[in-house]
Design a protein around this motif. Structure first.
Motif, PDB file in Angstrom:
ATOM      1  N   ASP A 170      -9.112   1.279   2.882  1.00  0.00           N
ATOM      2  CA  ASP A 170      -7.695   0.879   2.816  1.00  0.00           C
ATOM      3  C   ASP A 170      -7.070   1.031   4.117  1.00  0.00           C
ATOM      4  O   ASP A 170      -6.565   1.515   4.800  1.00  0.00           O
ATOM      5  CB  ASP A 170      -6.953   1.634   1.739  1.00  0.00           C
ATOM      6  N   MET A 203       0.852  -1.181   0.000  1.00  0.00           N
ATOM      7  CA  MET A 203       0.000   0.000   0.000  1.00  0.00           C
ATOM      8  C   MET A 203       0.890   1.234   0.000  1.00  0.00           C
ATOM      9  O   MET A 203       1.871   1.303   0.708  1.00  0.00           O
ATOM     10  CB  MET A 203      -0.884  -0.008   1.240  1.00  0.00           C
ATOM     11  N   THR A 204       0.517   2.172  -0.810  1.00  0.00           N
ATOM     12  CA  THR A 204       1.258   3.419  -0.850  1.00  0.00           C
ATOM     13  C   THR A 204       0.385   4.523  -0.299  1.00  0.00           C
ATOM     14  O   THR A 204      -0.767   4.326   0.031  1.00  0.00           O
ATOM     15  CB  THR A 204       1.670   3.750  -2.301  1.00  0.00           C
ATOM     16  N   ARG A 211       3.847  -0.771   8.419  1.00  0.00           N
ATOM     17  CA  ARG A 211       3.877  -0.218   7.054  1.00  0.00           C
ATOM     18  C   ARG A 211       4.229  -1.296   6.036  1.00  0.00           C
ATOM     19  O   ARG A 211       3.677  -1.322   4.936  1.00  0.00           O
ATOM     20  CB  ARG A 211       4.877   0.939   6.949  1.00  0.00           C
ATOM     21  N   GLY A 234       1.268  -2.920   4.924  1.00  0.00           N
ATOM     22  CA  GLY A 234       0.277  -2.107   4.234  1.00  0.00           C
ATOM     23  C   GLY A 234      -0.549  -1.170   5.090  1.00  0.00           C
ATOM     24  O   GLY A 234      -1.460  -0.524   4.586  1.00  0.00           O
ATOM     25  N   TYR A 235      -0.264  -1.083   6.373  1.00  0.00           N
ATOM     26  CA  TYR A 235      -1.011  -0.166   7.231  1.00  0.00           C
ATOM     27  C   TYR A 235      -0.522   1.256   7.002  1.00  0.00           C
ATOM     28  O   TYR A 235       0.666   1.484   6.793  1.00  0.00           O
ATOM     29  CB  TYR A 235      -0.838  -0.532   8.704  1.00  0.00           C
ATOM     30  N   ARG A 236      -1.447   2.205   7.056  1.00  0.00           N
ATOM     31  CA  ARG A 236      -1.045   3.603   6.960  1.00  0.00           C
ATOM     32  C   ARG A 236      -1.762   4.497   7.963  1.00  0.00           C
ATOM     33  O   ARG A 236      -1.523   5.690   8.018  1.00  0.00           O
ATOM     34  CB  ARG A 236      -1.198   4.141   5.547  1.00  0.00           C
TER      35      ARG A 236
END
Length: 177
Positions: free
Chosen positions: A177, A1-2, A69, A72-74
């Motif tokens: 997301d 994930m960005t 991160r 994919g966690y933000r």
């Protein structure tokens, strides 16, 4: 994930409800399937003698956030009494220039003492009450005006968590997301 990460910093005196509110935020976000993580900052440097001079909390936050991160966690919910005083240090530890939402939860002395008396069933109650009173004064005097102050007195945990989440925009549909 960005994408740019976001951090919700929740600070406040002992007995104000930081952890309880963070747990309710977690429940609400989970119910909406909003990807996030919660870190209780008090556990990042809970040791004796206190390792504060080594920036252990920041180092442990950096390691944990790196791992989140990578998966994919933000979005991070971070609680700690003084988190809202150390915004620059905590966001530097995260290392990815997060968007910051900072909330100082407040409570009157009697409410905080009542909550502490329910929580601190061991030998630490007197210490925690004294520290809570001291930190309430310090936080009130030193936390920047840009930090949102929110009273917990006479309110349900769900009401407080919903109001805090409203500051983040994390529950706006259809993002998951």
């Amino acid at each position: 994930m960005t994408g740019r990460s976001e951090v919700l910093l929740i600070g406040g005196r002992a007995g104000v409800g930081k952890t309880t509110v963070a747990n309710e935020i977690h429940a609400q976000l989970s119910g909406l399937r909003v990807r996030h993580c919660v870190i209780e900052g008090d556990n990042l440097d809970l040791a004796y003698p206190a390792p504060w001079e080594h920036q252990l909390a920041e180092r442990n936050l950096a390691a944990m956030w790196h791992n989140y991160r990578a998966l994919g966690y933000r979005r991070l919910v971070y609680t700690n009494t003084v988190s809202v005083q150390y915004i620059a240090e905590l966001t530097a530890a995260m290392g990815d220039d997060p968007k910051v939402i900072a909330v100082l939860l407040t409570a009157g002395d009697s409410a905080a003492r009542e909550r502490l008396a329910r929580r601190e069933i061991g030998s630490g109650l007197a210490y925690h009450v004294e520290r809570s009173d001291l930190m309430a004064r310090r936080l009130d005097e030193t936390v920047p005006a840009t930090v949102v102050r929110m009273s917990t007195d006479g309110r349900t945990v769900a009401e407080i968590a919903t109001e805090v989440l409203g500051l983040t925009g994390w529950t706006a549909a259809p993002r998951r997301d």
